[in-house]
Scaffold this motif. Sequence first.
Motif, short mmCIF file in Angstrom:
data_model
loop_
_atom_site.label_atom_id
_atom_site.label_comp_id
_atom_site.label_asym_id
_atom_site.label_seq_id
_atom_site.Cartn_x
_atom_site.Cartn_y
_atom_site.Cartn_z
N LYS A 115 0.86 -1.19 0.00
CA LYS A 115 0.00 0.00 0.00
C LYS A 115 0.89 1.23 0.00
O LYS A 115 0.46 2.32 -0.28
CB LYS A 115 -0.79 0.02 1.32
CG LYS A 115 -2.18 -0.48 1.26
CD LYS A 115 -2.98 0.07 2.44
CE LYS A 115 -2.73 -0.71 3.70
NZ LYS A 115 -3.77 -0.55 4.73
N SER A 139 -5.06 -6.58 2.67
CA SER A 139 -4.72 -8.01 2.61
C SER A 139 -3.46 -8.26 1.81
O SER A 139 -3.39 -9.20 1.00
CB SER A 139 -5.88 -8.82 2.01
OG SER A 139 -7.04 -8.64 2.77
N GLU A 141 -0.75 -9.45 2.58
CA GLU A 141 -0.07 -10.72 2.91
C GLU A 141 -0.36 -11.82 1.89
O GLU A 141 0.42 -12.77 1.75
CB GLU A 141 -0.48 -11.20 4.30
CG GLU A 141 0.06 -10.34 5.45
CD GLU A 141 -0.76 -9.09 5.73
OE1 GLU A 141 -1.80 -8.89 5.05
OE2 GLU A 141 -0.37 -8.31 6.62
N ASP A 154 5.04 -3.76 4.32
CA ASP A 154 3.82 -3.51 5.09
C ASP A 154 4.16 -3.23 6.55
O ASP A 154 5.30 -3.41 6.97
CB ASP A 154 2.88 -4.71 4.98
CG ASP A 154 1.42 -4.36 5.30
OD1 ASP A 154 1.10 -3.17 5.40
OD2 ASP A 154 0.60 -5.30 5.45
N ILE A 155 3.11 -2.84 7.28
CA ILE A 155 3.27 -2.58 8.70
C ILE A 155 3.25 -3.89 9.48
O ILE A 155 2.40 -4.75 9.23
CB ILE A 155 2.12 -1.66 9.16
CG1 ILE A 155 2.42 -0.25 8.69
CG2 ILE A 155 1.95 -1.71 10.67
CD1 ILE A 155 1.24 0.67 8.80
N VAL A 156 4.20 -4.03 10.38
CA VAL A 156 4.22 -5.18 11.28
C VAL A 156 4.13 -4.64 12.70
O VAL A 156 4.92 -3.79 13.10
CB VAL A 156 5.52 -6.01 11.13
CG1 VAL A 156 5.52 -7.18 12.12
CG2 VAL A 156 5.67 -6.51 9.70
N GLU A 157 3.13 -5.14 13.42
CA GLU A 157 3.01 -4.69 14.81
C GLU A 157 3.42 -5.86 15.72
O GLU A 157 4.53 -5.92 16.21
CB GLU A 157 1.59 -4.20 15.08
CG GLU A 157 1.48 -3.47 16.41
CD GLU A 157 0.07 -3.01 16.72
OE1 GLU A 157 -0.80 -3.05 15.83
OE2 GLU A 157 -0.17 -2.64 17.88
N THR A 158 2.53 -6.82 15.90
CA THR A 158 2.88 -7.97 16.75
C THR A 158 3.56 -9.07 15.93
O THR A 158 4.22 -9.94 16.49
CB THR A 158 1.60 -8.57 17.36
OG1 THR A 158 0.75 -8.99 16.28
CG2 THR A 158 0.87 -7.54 18.21
N GLY A 159 3.36 -9.05 14.62
CA GLY A 159 3.92 -10.11 13.77
C GLY A 159 2.94 -11.27 13.57
O GLY A 159 3.21 -12.21 12.83
N THR A 160 1.77 -11.19 14.23
CA THR A 160 0.80 -12.29 14.17
C THR A 160 0.28 -12.52 12.75
O THR A 160 0.18 -13.67 12.30
CB THR A 160 -0.40 -11.99 15.11
OG1 THR A 160 0.13 -11.60 16.37
CG2 THR A 160 -1.29 -13.19 15.27
N THR A 161 -0.05 -11.44 12.05
CA THR A 161 -0.60 -11.60 10.70
C THR A 161 0.39 -12.34 9.80
O THR A 161 0.00 -13.24 9.05
CB THR A 161 -0.96 -10.23 10.08
OG1 THR A 161 -1.72 -9.50 11.03
CG2 THR A 161 -1.75 -10.39 8.81
C1 PRP Z 1 -1.96 -3.88 9.48
C2 PRP Z 1 -0.98 -4.46 8.48
C3 PRP Z 1 -0.99 -5.92 8.83
C4 PRP Z 1 -1.32 -5.94 10.31
C5 PRP Z 1 -0.07 -6.18 11.11
O1 PRP Z 1 -3.23 -3.96 8.96
O2 PRP Z 1 -1.34 -4.21 7.15
O3 PRP Z 1 -1.96 -6.62 8.07
O4 PRP Z 1 -1.84 -4.65 10.64
O5 PRP Z 1 -0.34 -6.32 12.48
P1 PRP Z 1 0.27 -7.52 13.33
O6 PRP Z 1 1.75 -7.57 13.07
O7 PRP Z 1 0.00 -7.14 14.76
O8 PRP Z 1 -0.41 -8.79 12.94
P2 PRP Z 1 -4.44 -3.15 9.58
O9 PRP Z 1 -5.08 -3.96 10.66
O10 PRP Z 1 -3.97 -1.79 10.02
O11 PRP Z 1 -5.47 -3.04 8.41
P3 PRP Z 1 -5.25 -2.93 6.82
O12 PRP Z 1 -5.23 -4.34 6.33
O13 PRP Z 1 -6.44 -2.17 6.36
O14 PRP Z 1 -3.95 -2.21 6.58
#
Ligand code: PRP
Length: 212
Positions: A115, A139, A141, A154-161
């Motif tokens: 994105k 989506s 991933e 993409d953004i990684v927060e916890t890494g769970t996704t």
């Molecule tokens: C963000 C990002 C990942 C997820 C990562 O999506 O795109 O899919 O968070 O988080 P995690 O590492 O804790 O699993 P978001 O929920 O912001 O929605 P989006 O798909 O609309 O970007």
Amino acid sequence: MINVALPKGRLGEKVYEMFEASGYECPSIKENSRKLIFENEEKGVRYFWVKPSDVAIYVERGAADIGVAGKDILLEYEPDVFELLDLDIGKCRMAVAAKNDFRDNPNKTLRVATKFVNIAKTYYASKGRDIDVIELNGSIEIAPILGLSDVIVDIVETGTTLKENDLSPFETIVPISARLIANKSAFRFKSQAIEDIAEKLAKLTEDRKETK
Ligand code: PRP
């Protein structure tokens, strides 16, 4: 009156809570209606909820004097605003991820789904790497799983996704957190009020860092 654009959602609630703890409360905002604009005349603040990725546009164009946006949005769209403060919340990172068994072949153009087209292009240009950017809206991933791309940015927060989709983070591009931003001319004409808010939020942020 200071107009404040808040990012709708979980981050926005944390942001509002910081404004409240700094003395800029607006009790009606907690009534949880479908209303989007809330005002506390006595405190001189008007809050409105907008989509997180739209905060910077409201602030850049002066519809809001200040707002809170993720560093990801600021890097991607480069809005012409002042960045006043790192609020130390909404912390995550912009990363490159791929299938667990991915091996990069530097002789091939890398297909990157994201994105964050601008962030991806800037990052790979700095490494002198040719890429083919595939712009997606969500989506992300799924792209490497279905062979649409080699990697994602993409953004990684916890890494769970990533984990739940059998992907691994390979490189960190930049750490991300929420930033207080201000419209450039509002910052000049309403400087006292904006600086008061920024100072109080800065103090709260520092106090919270110490107790962590
Ligand atoms: C963000 C990002 C990942 C997820 C990562 O999506 O795109 O899919 O968070 O988080 P995690 O590492 O804790 O699993 P978001 O929920 O912001 O929605 P989006 O798909 O609309 O970007």
